[in-house]
Scaffold this motif. Structure first.
Motif, PDB file in Angstrom:
ATOM      1  N   PRO A  49       0.717  -1.200   0.004  1.00 16.06           N
ATOM      2  CA  PRO A  49      -0.092   0.021  -0.120  1.00 16.06           C
ATOM      3  C   PRO A  49       0.930   1.166   0.000  1.00 16.06           C
ATOM      4  O   PRO A  49       0.384   2.279  -0.628  1.00 16.06           O
ATOM      5  CB  PRO A  49      -0.869  -0.030   1.327  1.00 16.06           C
ATOM      6  CG  PRO A  49      -0.144  -1.024   2.116  1.00 16.06           C
ATOM      7  CD  PRO A  49       0.454  -1.988   1.211  1.00 16.06           C
ATOM      8  N   GLU A  50       2.167   1.165   0.555  1.00 11.58           N
ATOM      9  CA  GLU A  50       2.741   2.680   0.717  1.00 11.58           C
ATOM     10  C   GLU A  50       3.311   2.740  -0.633  1.00 11.58           C
ATOM     11  O   GLU A  50       3.896   3.985  -0.904  1.00 11.58           O
ATOM     12  CB  GLU A  50       4.072   2.296   1.625  1.00 11.58           C
ATOM     13  CG  GLU A  50       3.715   1.931   3.058  1.00 11.58           C
ATOM     14  CD  GLU A  50       3.775   0.365   3.428  1.00 11.58           C
ATOM     15  OE1 GLU A  50       3.795   0.160   4.605  1.00 11.58           O
ATOM     16  OE2 GLU A  50       3.456  -0.230   2.323  1.00 11.58           O
ATOM     17  N   TYR A  51       3.553   1.647  -1.540  1.00  9.44           N
ATOM     18  CA  TYR A  51       4.323   1.769  -2.790  1.00  9.44           C
ATOM     19  C   TYR A  51       3.293   2.345  -3.773  1.00  9.44           C
ATOM     20  O   TYR A  51       2.884   1.592  -4.681  1.00  9.44           O
ATOM     21  CB  TYR A  51       5.141   0.579  -3.454  1.00  9.44           C
ATOM     22  CG  TYR A  51       6.395   0.823  -4.428  1.00  9.44           C
ATOM     23  CD1 TYR A  51       7.275   1.370  -4.185  1.00  9.44           C
ATOM     24  CD2 TYR A  51       5.955   0.493  -5.677  1.00  9.44           C
ATOM     25  CE1 TYR A  51       8.425   1.624  -5.104  1.00  9.44           C
ATOM     26  CE2 TYR A  51       6.838   0.617  -6.865  1.00  9.44           C
ATOM     27  CZ  TYR A  51       7.831   1.309  -6.355  1.00  9.44           C
ATOM     28  OH  TYR A  51       9.047   1.500  -7.390  1.00  9.44           O
ATOM     29  N   TYR A  52       3.293   3.579  -4.034  1.00  5.25           N
ATOM     30  CA  TYR A  52       2.018   4.259  -4.720  1.00  5.25           C
ATOM     31  C   TYR A  52       2.559   4.299  -6.387  1.00  5.25           C
ATOM     32  O   TYR A  52       1.677   4.165  -7.109  1.00  5.25           O
ATOM     33  CB  TYR A  52       1.870   5.639  -4.385  1.00  5.25           C
ATOM     34  CG  TYR A  52       3.204   6.438  -4.283  1.00  5.25           C
ATOM     35  CD1 TYR A  52       3.623   7.308  -5.532  1.00  5.25           C
ATOM     36  CD2 TYR A  52       3.983   6.733  -3.351  1.00  5.25           C
ATOM     37  CE1 TYR A  52       4.601   7.794  -5.545  1.00  5.25           C
ATOM     38  CE2 TYR A  52       5.103   7.359  -3.393  1.00  5.25           C
ATOM     39  CZ  TYR A  52       5.146   7.806  -4.604  1.00  5.25           C
ATOM     40  OH  TYR A  52       6.652   8.842  -4.656  1.00  5.25           O
ATOM     41  N   LEU A  53       3.805   4.113  -6.634  1.00  5.06           N
ATOM     42  CA  LEU A  53       4.253   4.424  -8.048  1.00  5.06           C
ATOM     43  C   LEU A  53       3.289   3.389  -9.065  1.00  5.06           C
ATOM     44  O   LEU A  53       3.112   3.887 -10.050  1.00  5.06           O
ATOM     45  CB  LEU A  53       5.569   4.196  -8.131  1.00  5.06           C
ATOM     46  CG  LEU A  53       6.471   5.234  -7.638  1.00  5.06           C
ATOM     47  CD1 LEU A  53       6.924   4.693  -6.051  1.00  5.06           C
ATOM     48  CD2 LEU A  53       7.986   5.233  -8.277  1.00  5.06           C
ATOM     49  N   THR A  54       3.535   2.347  -8.664  1.00  2.83           N
ATOM     50  CA  THR A  54       2.881   1.167  -9.508  1.00  2.83           C
ATOM     51  C   THR A  54       1.226   1.370  -9.717  1.00  2.83           C
ATOM     52  O   THR A  54       0.697   1.671 -10.939  1.00  2.83           O
ATOM     53  CB  THR A  54       2.959  -0.427  -9.153  1.00  2.83           C
ATOM     54  OG1 THR A  54       4.304  -0.621  -9.048  1.00  2.83           O
ATOM     55  CG2 THR A  54       2.310  -1.194 -10.135  1.00  2.83           C
ATOM     56  N   GLY A  55       0.494   1.779  -8.620  1.00  2.53           N
ATOM     57  CA  GLY A  55      -0.812   2.196  -8.796  1.00  2.53           C
ATOM     58  C   GLY A  55      -1.117   3.503  -9.619  1.00  2.53           C
ATOM     59  O   GLY A  55      -2.229   3.185 -10.230  1.00  2.53           O
ATOM     60  N   CYS A  56      -0.577   4.484  -9.274  1.00  2.00           N
ATOM     61  CA  CYS A  56      -0.572   5.553  -9.988  1.00  2.00           C
ATOM     62  C   CYS A  56      -0.512   5.255 -11.297  1.00  2.00           C
ATOM     63  O   CYS A  56      -1.225   5.945 -12.151  1.00  2.00           O
ATOM     64  CB  CYS A  56       0.290   6.739  -9.492  1.00  2.00           C
ATOM     65  SG  CYS A  56      -0.118   7.055  -7.904  1.00  2.00           S
ATOM     66  N   ASN A 199       4.560  15.072  -0.964  1.00  6.81           N
ATOM     67  CA  ASN A 199       4.766  15.118   0.562  1.00  6.81           C
ATOM     68  C   ASN A 199       6.315  14.189   0.916  1.00  6.81           C
ATOM     69  O   ASN A 199       6.122  13.099   0.656  1.00  6.81           O
ATOM     70  CB  ASN A 199       3.614  14.720   1.415  1.00  6.81           C
ATOM     71  CG  ASN A 199       3.889  14.762   2.826  1.00  6.81           C
ATOM     72  OD1 ASN A 199       4.846  14.538   3.504  1.00  6.81           O
ATOM     73  ND2 ASN A 199       2.834  14.868   3.553  1.00  6.81           N
ATOM     74  N   PRO A 200       7.345  14.798   1.510  1.00  8.17           N
ATOM     75  CA  PRO A 200       8.638  14.052   1.947  1.00  8.17           C
ATOM     76  C   PRO A 200       8.039  12.613   2.502  1.00  8.17           C
ATOM     77  O   PRO A 200       8.825  11.527   2.249  1.00  8.17           O
ATOM     78  CB  PRO A 200       9.341  14.701   2.650  1.00  8.17           C
ATOM     79  CG  PRO A 200       8.897  16.160   2.079  1.00  8.17           C
ATOM     80  CD  PRO A 200       7.307  16.197   1.672  1.00  8.17           C
ATOM     81  N   GLN A 201       7.205  12.685   3.273  1.00  5.19           N
ATOM     82  CA  GLN A 201       6.839  11.262   4.101  1.00  5.19           C
ATOM     83  C   GLN A 201       6.321  10.401   3.278  1.00  5.19           C
ATOM     84  O   GLN A 201       6.486   9.367   3.375  1.00  5.19           O
ATOM     85  CB  GLN A 201       5.874  12.025   5.368  1.00  5.19           C
ATOM     86  CG  GLN A 201       5.623  10.687   6.160  1.00  5.19           C
ATOM     87  CD  GLN A 201       7.045  10.283   7.125  1.00  5.19           C
ATOM     88  OE1 GLN A 201       7.725  11.329   7.624  1.00  5.19           O
ATOM     89  NE2 GLN A 201       7.373   9.203   6.928  1.00  5.19           N
ATOM     90  N   THR A 202       5.561  10.839   2.442  1.00  2.37           N
ATOM     91  CA  THR A 202       4.885   9.874   1.474  1.00  2.37           C
ATOM     92  C   THR A 202       6.124   8.960   0.628  1.00  2.37           C
ATOM     93  O   THR A 202       5.672   7.971   0.361  1.00  2.37           O
ATOM     94  CB  THR A 202       3.959  10.384   0.402  1.00  2.37           C
ATOM     95  OG1 THR A 202       2.939  11.245   1.149  1.00  2.37           O
ATOM     96  CG2 THR A 202       3.222   9.559  -0.422  1.00  2.37           C
ATOM     97  N   ILE A 203       7.065   9.718   0.270  1.00  2.81           N
ATOM     98  CA  ILE A 203       8.218   9.366  -0.328  1.00  2.81           C
ATOM     99  C   ILE A 203       8.811   8.231   0.381  1.00  2.81           C
ATOM    100  O   ILE A 203       9.286   7.243  -0.038  1.00  2.81           O
ATOM    101  CB  ILE A 203       8.878  10.352  -1.110  1.00  2.81           C
ATOM    102  CG1 ILE A 203       8.306  10.996  -2.211  1.00  2.81           C
ATOM    103  CG2 ILE A 203      10.408   9.694  -1.644  1.00  2.81           C
ATOM    104  CD1 ILE A 203       8.781  12.264  -2.737  1.00  2.81           C
ATOM    105  N   LEU A 204       9.116   8.861   1.613  1.00  3.29           N
ATOM    106  CA  LEU A 204       9.824   7.800   2.506  1.00  3.29           C
ATOM    107  C   LEU A 204       9.251   6.584   2.597  1.00  3.29           C
ATOM    108  O   LEU A 204       9.970   5.577   2.993  1.00  3.29           O
ATOM    109  CB  LEU A 204      10.324   8.862   3.789  1.00  3.29           C
ATOM    110  CG  LEU A 204      11.431   9.573   3.909  1.00  3.29           C
ATOM    111  CD1 LEU A 204      11.476  10.547   4.830  1.00  3.29           C
ATOM    112  CD2 LEU A 204      12.919   9.138   3.532  1.00  3.29           C
ATOM    113  N   ASP A 205       8.026   6.638   3.077  1.00  3.51           N
ATOM    114  CA  ASP A 205       7.167   5.593   3.567  1.00  3.51           C
ATOM    115  C   ASP A 205       7.315   4.379   2.252  1.00  3.51           C
ATOM    116  O   ASP A 205       7.149   3.164   2.328  1.00  3.51           O
ATOM    117  CB  ASP A 205       5.703   5.736   3.593  1.00  3.51           C
ATOM    118  CG  ASP A 205       5.545   6.658   5.076  1.00  3.51           C
ATOM    119  OD1 ASP A 205       6.711   6.594   5.814  1.00  3.51           O
ATOM    120  OD2 ASP A 205       4.538   7.165   5.384  1.00  3.51           O
ATOM    121  N   ALA A 206       7.280   5.063   0.870  1.00  6.11           N
ATOM    122  CA  ALA A 206       7.438   4.125  -0.129  1.00  6.11           C
ATOM    123  C   ALA A 206       8.662   3.167  -0.415  1.00  6.11           C
ATOM    124  O   ALA A 206       8.534   2.034  -0.801  1.00  6.11           O
ATOM    125  CB  ALA A 206       6.929   4.890  -1.344  1.00  6.11           C
TER     126      ALA A 206
END
Length: 324
Positions: A49-56, A199-206
């Motif tokens: 769920p944290e790795y948004y890149l593929t889903g986007c 958001n930097p936190q979104t990137i770090l979480d991924a």
């Protein structure tokens, strides 16, 4: 009688490991994440769920597939879709299905260095979309791309998805795009996926998920060296660490030695010393905005002619053409 001496040549992987672990600061290339085990771990990452890149990017393809197909086959002309680093083709299949639905004339030519990956992709396409004329090509991007470019003058659509461009340093990205541009004709297109600044936190979480899947992916580099080069890395004595600089848009992954230790790499006859908290830099994941992408294009002899983004504006697919 003269004695014959056989010189055993090091593979590129072995050369890069020797250089990377004897340099200061230490570094290893992210391209070596991907053996069979690494491929499997990355499949897990893409479903986190944290790795948004593929889903986007998948959402972009689902919502914009008609427009993308019309752009690729402008005027109804046939084209070949050349994908660099095809992987499992999950996102690309959305487009391929649409091309078939619109009865477009095209050939799909996935390029990957992994024979295992291409074999799996070809098999799945035969089962899921048998109408697709798929001609896989194993090899490095530019060797394979040059061969495919020389085949005939059919319009080329070159795809480089998943923000893989972000694994390159700025000057490397420009060299990469210049090399692609040299192989493009005036009616060809480059379709490239880019992760955007957010958001930097979104990137770090991924890149630092709580379940530790990304940590396992990062440490698989050391596992490969242990297996393929008779090394004795203790994976528990290295910490996965991710940093992100919102000013430059650069995310970096490291493996950090938790203590002073020596690692023996038998095949290379090499002993590597680590100081406490010494790093091995393993990956860069560059994030972009319209300004930085426009600059990269201009410096590479390309120009942006279209773009597609997801609802959250987390990710963009830029469409570039060559400037002649």
């Amino acid at each position: 009688m003269q004695e014959t001496i056989f010189e055993i040549k090091e593979t590129q992987f072995e050369k890069d490991v020797r250089k990377g672990l004897t340099d200061f600061p230490k570094h290893l290339s992210s391209k070596y994440f991907y053996d069979q085990k690494g491929d499997a771990i990355f499949q897990q990452i893409m479903h986190m769920p944290e790795y948004y890149l593929t889903g986007c990017e998948y959402q972009i393809f689902k919502e914009k597939k008609y427009e993308i197909a019309q752009m690729f086959a402008v005027g109804g002309q046939p084209f070949k879709l050349i994908e660099l680093g095809a992987g499992d083709g999950k996102k690309t299949k959305v487009l391929l299905q649409e091309f078939v639905h619109q009865n477009l004339s095209f050939k799909y030519q996935p390029i990957d260095i992994s024979h295992h990956v291409l074999e799996g992709l070809e098999k799945s396409l035969l089962e899921e979309i048998p109408q697709v004329n798929v001609v896989p090509k194993q090899g490095t991007y530019f060797e394979a791309l040059k061969e495919l470019s020389d085949e005939n003058r059919m319009r080329k659509i070159i795809m480089f998805l998943g923000s893989n461009i972000g694994n390159l340093l700025d000057h490397q990205a420009i060299l990469f795009l210049k090399d692609v541009q040299k192989l493009m004709n005036t009616n060809d297109l480059l379709f490239i996926g880019c992760d955007l600044k957010k958001n930097p936190q979104t990137i770090l979480d991924a890149y630092n998920d709580a379940s530790g899947i990304t940590e396992a992916f990062n440490k698989n580099l050391l596992s490969r060296i242990n297996t393929e080069m008779d090394a004795d890395f203790d994976l528990d004595e290295f910490k996965h660490w991710e940093v992100y600089n919102p000013e430059t848009g650069t995310a970096k992954s490291y493996l950090v030695s938790k203590k002073a230790q020596k690692v023996r790499i038998g095949l290379l006859d090499l002993t590597v010393n680590f100081e406490p908290w010494e790093t091995i830099h393993t990956e860069i994941s560059q994030k972009y905005d319209d300004t930085s992408m426009k600059r990269l294009a201009q410096e590479s002899g390309l120009e942006i002619c279209d773009e597609f983004t997801d609802e959250q504006r987390y990710f963009k697919n830029y469409v570039l053409k060559t400037v002649r």
